[in-house]
Design a protein around this motif. Sequence first.
Motif, mmCIF file in Angstrom:
data_model
loop_
_atom_site.group_PDB
_atom_site.id
_atom_site.type_symbol
_atom_site.label_atom_id
_atom_site.label_comp_id
_atom_site.label_asym_id
_atom_site.label_seq_id
_atom_site.Cartn_x
_atom_site.Cartn_y
_atom_site.Cartn_z
ATOM 1 N N THR A 1 69.717 57.546 19.892
ATOM 2 C CA THR A 1 69.480 58.589 19.099
ATOM 3 C C THR A 1 70.070 59.701 20.035
ATOM 4 O O THR A 1 70.111 59.445 21.415
ATOM 5 C CB THR A 1 68.251 59.181 18.924
ATOM 6 O OG1 THR A 1 67.262 58.939 19.876
ATOM 7 C CG2 THR A 1 67.644 58.214 17.770
ATOM 8 N N LEU A 2 70.445 60.826 19.650
ATOM 9 C CA LEU A 2 70.918 62.265 20.514
ATOM 10 C C LEU A 2 69.793 62.961 21.334
ATOM 11 O O LEU A 2 68.813 63.092 20.403
ATOM 12 C CB LEU A 2 71.823 63.174 19.604
ATOM 13 C CG LEU A 2 73.212 62.666 19.221
ATOM 14 C CD1 LEU A 2 73.766 63.454 18.235
ATOM 15 C CD2 LEU A 2 74.063 61.983 20.107
ATOM 16 N N LYS A 3 70.143 63.151 22.511
ATOM 17 C CA LYS A 3 69.168 64.131 23.119
ATOM 18 C C LYS A 3 69.281 65.497 23.008
ATOM 19 O O LYS A 3 68.234 66.214 22.567
ATOM 20 C CB LYS A 3 69.045 63.872 24.664
ATOM 21 C CG LYS A 3 68.055 64.538 25.205
ATOM 22 C CD LYS A 3 68.309 64.405 26.745
ATOM 23 C CE LYS A 3 68.454 63.170 27.390
ATOM 24 N NZ LYS A 3 68.735 63.270 28.984
ATOM 25 N N GLU B 1 84.421 71.550 18.234
ATOM 26 C CA GLU B 1 83.993 70.627 19.499
ATOM 27 C C GLU B 1 82.219 71.069 19.480
ATOM 28 O O GLU B 1 81.821 72.088 19.144
ATOM 29 C CB GLU B 1 84.932 71.231 20.635
ATOM 30 C CG GLU B 1 86.111 71.094 20.589
ATOM 31 C CD GLU B 1 86.848 71.625 21.963
ATOM 32 O OE1 GLU B 1 86.257 72.516 22.492
ATOM 33 O OE2 GLU B 1 88.047 71.132 22.067
ATOM 34 N N CYS B 2 81.820 70.052 20.364
ATOM 35 C CA CYS B 2 80.436 70.100 20.587
ATOM 36 C C CYS B 2 80.087 69.506 21.926
ATOM 37 O O CYS B 2 80.977 68.574 22.479
ATOM 38 C CB CYS B 2 79.737 69.711 19.394
ATOM 39 S SG CYS B 2 80.145 67.790 19.146
ATOM 40 N N GLY B 3 78.865 69.373 22.530
ATOM 41 C CA GLY B 3 78.200 68.681 23.475
ATOM 42 C C GLY B 3 77.302 67.673 23.138
ATOM 43 O O GLY B 3 76.387 68.221 22.410
ATOM 44 N N MET B 4 77.113 66.622 23.523
ATOM 45 C CA MET B 4 76.502 65.621 23.254
ATOM 46 C C MET B 4 75.997 64.906 24.306
ATOM 47 O O MET B 4 76.547 64.650 25.339
ATOM 48 C CB MET B 4 76.825 64.521 22.259
ATOM 49 C CG MET B 4 77.330 64.983 20.746
ATOM 50 S SD MET B 4 77.996 63.686 19.725
ATOM 51 C CE MET B 4 78.635 64.603 18.299
ATOM 52 N N ALA B 5 74.318 64.565 24.239
ATOM 53 C CA ALA B 5 74.008 63.911 25.375
ATOM 54 C C ALA B 5 72.954 62.617 24.800
ATOM 55 O O ALA B 5 72.110 63.011 23.623
ATOM 56 C CB ALA B 5 73.089 64.851 26.175
ATOM 57 N N PHE B 6 72.983 61.506 25.194
ATOM 58 C CA PHE B 6 72.325 60.409 24.571
ATOM 59 C C PHE B 6 70.722 60.369 25.251
ATOM 60 O O PHE B 6 70.698 60.555 26.252
ATOM 61 C CB PHE B 6 72.906 59.068 25.023
ATOM 62 C CG PHE B 6 73.984 58.924 23.886
ATOM 63 C CD1 PHE B 6 74.306 58.419 22.630
ATOM 64 C CD2 PHE B 6 75.453 59.413 24.456
ATOM 65 C CE1 PHE B 6 75.591 58.437 22.218
ATOM 66 C CE2 PHE B 6 76.590 59.253 23.802
ATOM 67 C CZ PHE B 6 76.469 58.797 22.493
ATOM 68 N N GLU B 7 70.038 59.719 24.601
ATOM 69 C CA GLU B 7 68.621 59.502 24.908
ATOM 70 C C GLU B 7 68.607 58.252 25.742
ATOM 71 O O GLU B 7 68.824 57.281 25.205
ATOM 72 C CB GLU B 7 67.532 59.490 23.647
ATOM 73 C CG GLU B 7 66.070 59.499 24.117
ATOM 74 C CD GLU B 7 65.712 61.073 24.127
ATOM 75 O OE1 GLU B 7 64.844 61.038 25.086
ATOM 76 O OE2 GLU B 7 66.206 61.961 23.436
ATOM 77 N N ASN B 8 68.237 58.369 26.946
ATOM 78 C CA ASN B 8 67.802 57.381 27.874
ATOM 79 C C ASN B 8 69.363 56.570 28.102
ATOM 80 O O ASN B 8 69.171 55.140 28.251
ATOM 81 C CB ASN B 8 66.793 56.516 27.438
ATOM 82 C CG ASN B 8 65.537 57.250 27.412
ATOM 83 O OD1 ASN B 8 65.209 58.046 28.263
ATOM 84 N ND2 ASN B 8 64.616 56.864 26.343
#
Length: 824
Positions: free
Chosen positions: A775-777, A794-801
């Motif tokens: 999932t996305l953080k 455009e966007c910024g994404m960070a993954f959970e763990n």
Amino acid sequence: MSDSDGKKTLGLRGGARPGNVKQSFSHGRTKNVVVETKRKRVVVPKPGAGKPGGGATPSGDPSRRPAGISDAEMARRMKALQAAKAREAEEAAAREAAERAREEERARRRAEQEAKEREQREAEEKARAKAEEEERKRKEAEEAAKRAAAAPAPEEPKAARSPASKPAPAAAPRKQDRERDQRGRGKGRDDNRRSGKLTLGQATGGEGNRQRSMAAMKRKQERARQKAMGGSVEREKVIRDVQLPEAIMVSELANRMAERVADVVKSLMQMGMMVTQNQTIDADTAELIIEEFGHKVTRVSDSDVEDVIKEVEDSEDDLQPRPPVITIMGHVDHGKTSLLDAIRDARVVAGEAGGITQHIGAYQVKTEGGTTLTFLDTPGHAAFTSMRSRGAQVTDIVVLVVAADDAVMPQTIEAINHAKAAGVPMIVAINKVDKPDANPDKVRTDLLQHEVIVEKMSGEVQDVEVSAITGQGLDELLEAIALQSEILELKANPDRAAQGAVIEAQLDVGRGPVATVLVQTGTLRQGDIFVVGEQYGKVRALINDKGDRVKEAGPSVPVEVLGLNGTPEAGDVLNVTETEAQAREIAEYREQAAKDKRAAAGAATTLEQLMQKAKEDENVNELPILMKADVQGSAEAIVQAMEKIGNDEVRVRVLHSGVGAITETDVGLAEASGAPILGFNVRANASARNTANQKGVEIRYYSVIYDLVDDVKAAASGLLSAEIREKFIGYAEIREVFKVTGVGKVAGCLVTEGVARRSAGVRLLRDNVVIHEGTLKTLKRFKDEVAEVQSGQECGMAFENYDDIRAGDVIEIFEREEVTRTLD
């Protein structure tokens, strides 16, 4: 009154004792007189103290009255005194009456005790006299036996006899004995000694109304003679035929051989078997023991109890014509019951739930020509396959009802197969020909596909166009049935033990277990003892199809039988036995055999089977239910329908099914297992309803099988796990990777397809290979946290763990949805 000193005293009426007067009048002065009674102390003024002439008056001088007591108070006190005296007299009279009653009771008890002692003395005297008489008879019998056992001496000539050589008369010692007994009778010294003596009645076996036979007396005399001559008395060995089942108890084996149990146990121990009399041994070991004791062995099995039910081949001379049994078959709502109503001129269909037949009904119809016909009306619903199968097994002719406006349907094909399997002739009744859209020729054509060729199509199967509403073709149908029965030449022997088939069975509240039986051969009479399946009973009453009680029922006659000890299964065979013991033994054997069969079917015998069964139970969700129906056939059909519901994940388990009203026992079982109770045409009694409300057990009532099956199927569908489906919503391509303090690596992405959502699931693809799913953080556009980003933005994404992201990776965005599954 006055005494010698001139002092005046008060004289009281009613027998007052002088000791009760505490004070008196002195010196002519007025004083109060204190009178003590048992209950209270009363102060009585002097009468006439109010005036000089004596006699108190209300107008007396207050100064002369005693101590300020008014006339009313003085009158009240006098009344209290009189009441106290009256109570004392009543108590004295009551005490005297109670004393007299006690004296009478003591006298009565003394009289009863004396009478009882007198009766006891008389009984003792009679017993003593009887014992003396028996003792005298015993002595006489012993002397007679001695004289008979002694060898007779040769008779001497009369001349050689002398008076000195004459033997003493035998009466002399007996007379002396009697005199001695008479002397000791009153002393009672020999009573205890004589109480254990052998009497003549005991010696001859006459005690307890039992008489020894002449042969027994001769054997006893022979043994006594041999014993007197010094010879050994050997017991004659009796060789017996011992019936030996597959397993037998040691004590029972000894009883059958008429041997001592200790001898049998000793013989077994010598063979190396340490057993007791209550243990069971196998047939082979028992056979060795029987042969060792010199008896003969007859091997029997448990199933031999059914040998009393013998199949008797009737001779042609005993056979008599019987009515044919016709079964009405066909699809649901094709008019089977309505057609039978038109023949019977009755309205049975009005009482059917939902307008469909759910029981097998048996009726007898007498035609205008005098022919008696027996009809069986079977259900057409798919759940009643087994019931229709039983209907075909007991029938002689099958009438296949097909609606002219509906043609051949699935249950019609099934009825054709049942009729062919039973090997009975068929008559096709094309019903509803009065409807505008009726097409009988289409029915005939459709029947050709199932190898049923009617006469109008150059076949052998009779077909009749009928209408249950208008009555068209009914006479032709009856003529076709009569013609077919004449061809069959149906006969049976009415003068033998009855045998029949149970068409239906139910538990009636007022009458108990009731079975609808179609007698096939013989005559069933009131009072007959019978066995049917695992049940037995005695015919208490026979009721025909019109509700009238009859004394007997011959071949092809359907009757309701009352007097069973339990509810039999529909389809069981009824057989009349000679005794109730035979019927009970057969029923118990069948019950035990059925129990063993069920246990063997549900038991796992190997380790692999145990593991497989445990694995199946772990992976399968069960819906437990309890089901009660009005008749046995409906209960069996519903259980079969429940077994068909389910798949590899869910199944319906019928914990208990029975016939009759819902009881507290059913509610207790349902509560313990967490199951609902389904009632089909039955209701719960008052106590069961109250218990169900208290314990929260759900009870549902049904009258149509469609509704019951649908509800159970819907409940079982709720146990199915929901199906998880993935829905693709977009792709995003990573253009650059940034390191952010406190967050980690953040991917700068461009949404190339669809939409990116914060709540959705994501997969990281590298060279089209999934390397991470999660999932996305965070999902940001510029510096703001957003819920979704559209395509082309455009966007910024960070993954959970997870931080192993690189430029050029592709992010797949998807959503999961649950789809409710149902049982087909």
